[in-house]
Scaffold this active site. Structure first.
Site, PDB file in Angstrom:
ATOM      1  N   LEU A 227       0.812  -1.212   0.000  1.00 56.64           N
ATOM      2  CA  LEU A 227       0.000   0.000   0.000  1.00 56.64           C
ATOM      3  C   LEU A 227       0.849   1.267   0.000  1.00 56.64           C
ATOM      4  O   LEU A 227       1.734   1.433   0.847  1.00 56.64           O
ATOM      5  CB  LEU A 227      -0.926  -0.008   1.223  1.00 56.64           C
ATOM      6  CG  LEU A 227      -1.882   1.178   1.363  1.00 56.64           C
ATOM      7  CD1 LEU A 227      -2.868   1.227   0.196  1.00 56.64           C
ATOM      8  CD2 LEU A 227      -2.629   1.108   2.696  1.00 56.64           C
ATOM      9  N   ASP A 228       0.563   2.155  -0.959  1.00 59.00           N
ATOM     10  CA  ASP A 228       1.200   3.474  -1.062  1.00 59.00           C
ATOM     11  C   ASP A 228       2.723   3.404  -1.083  1.00 59.00           C
ATOM     12  O   ASP A 228       3.410   4.301  -0.591  1.00 59.00           O
ATOM     13  CB  ASP A 228       0.745   4.375   0.100  1.00 59.00           C
ATOM     14  CG  ASP A 228      -0.726   4.740  -0.008  1.00 59.00           C
ATOM     15  OD1 ASP A 228      -1.228   4.863  -1.141  1.00 59.00           O
ATOM     16  OD2 ASP A 228      -1.378   4.901   1.043  1.00 59.00           O
ATOM     17  N   ALA A 229       3.262   2.323  -1.640  1.00 57.62           N
ATOM     18  CA  ALA A 229       4.715   2.157  -1.695  1.00 57.62           C
ATOM     19  C   ALA A 229       5.205   1.931  -3.126  1.00 57.62           C
ATOM     20  O   ALA A 229       6.327   1.468  -3.320  1.00 57.62           O
ATOM     21  CB  ALA A 229       5.144   0.994  -0.803  1.00 57.62           C
TER      22      ALA A 229
END
Length: 284
Positions: A227-229
């Site tokens: 997530l969000d990486a």
């Protein structure tokens, strides 16, 4: 640029003569290079390049350019991608309840700031259906919960195939896209505020205000199972001060999200982003 062009994005182990080999492939086939850029990541030992040339006068028909270049790329151990400027990508915009990024993308599209078609909007809420109707875009409301997520993602994938979508833009779509979905459809751009991971969860602007933050920003990146990486395409920041209240922070944050997402989408559509090792080279 009105005449059609071809663009190659290339990454391969660094070695001597790469620029000459790439240029010679185009020159020997009668092509005229109009843009060429390259970068060497010495730590990774990689050569990365973007090269664009006019198709007018090029000796190879489009369907043979890829196979011909692959004969050169394979001995180099290269990964590559070929795109044509007159191929119009199709975008699906995913939203929840916030409309600022949605409106911005639609207006920029209507102003011809980027070349694409936007035939589809998908949302887990019905709130923005009137926006879609206003601009003549099909709107599909697909509610999401933990219990129905798997079957609803199947519906989303079916819609992407039905509408022949090339790129999904998460324009403040406040749902986690599963790893399985991303594996099946990896071309996804997301936007979020810069308070992650310091202020996760609800009301990040309020908690940032309480901490007295001095800089806020936004990040646009490709979606990955983590997530969000994902690989970052574009970022920007703006300063805030003690004179700004929570509403000011939210307003400035939304402004940045609009601009950063639009830049990222435009860069992607212009084939200027080369992804490697969970990061990007952006050839501007």
């Amino acid at each position: 640029m009105t005449k059609p062009t071809a663009t190659l994005l290339i990454s391969c182990p660094d070695q001597r003569g790469l620029v000459a080999k790439l240029a010679n492939f185009i020159y020997s086939n009668g092509g005229n290079i109009i843009h060429a850029d390259q970068h060497t990541d010495f730590g990774a030992g990689l050569f990365l390049s973007r090269i664009e040339w006019q198709l007018e006068g090029f000796n190879l028909p489009r369907d043979l350019i890829g196979p011909a270049f692959n004969a050169i790329a394979q001995p180099l151990g290269a990964k590559w991608e070929l795109n044509f400027s007159d191929t119009v990508p199709r975008i699906a915009i995913w939203v929840s309840k916030q409309d600022h990024c949605l409106f911005d993308l639609i207006w920029r599209h209507r102003a011809k700031e980027f070349t694409a078609e936007i035939p589809l909007i998908i949302s887990n809420h019905p709130n923005l259906q009137k926006v879609a109707e206003q601009f003549g875009i099909d709107y599909h409301h697909i509610p999401m919960s933990k219990e129905n997520k798997a079957e609803q993602e199947i519906k989303q994938l079916e819609l992407l195939h039905q509408y022949k979508i090339d790129l999904v833009v998460l324009a403040k779509y406040m749902q986690i896209v599963s790893a399985d979905f991303i594996t099946k459809f990896p071309q996804i751009i997301n936007i979020h505020h810069s308070f992650l991971p310091a202020f996760v969860g609800a009301n990040p602007y309020h908690r940032a205000f309480e901490r007295g933050v001095k800089i806020i920003g936004a990040t646009a990146h490709y979606a990955t199972p983590e997530l969000d990486a994902g690989p970052i395409i574009e970022q920007d920041v703006v300063r805030v001060s003690h004179r700004d209240d929570v509403e000011d922070l939210i307003r400035k944050g939304k402004d940045l999200e609009r601009v950063v997402l639009a830049r990222a989408v435009r860069l992607h559509l212009q084939n200027r982003v080369l992804v490697y090792a969970n990061k990007t080279v952006v050839f501007e």
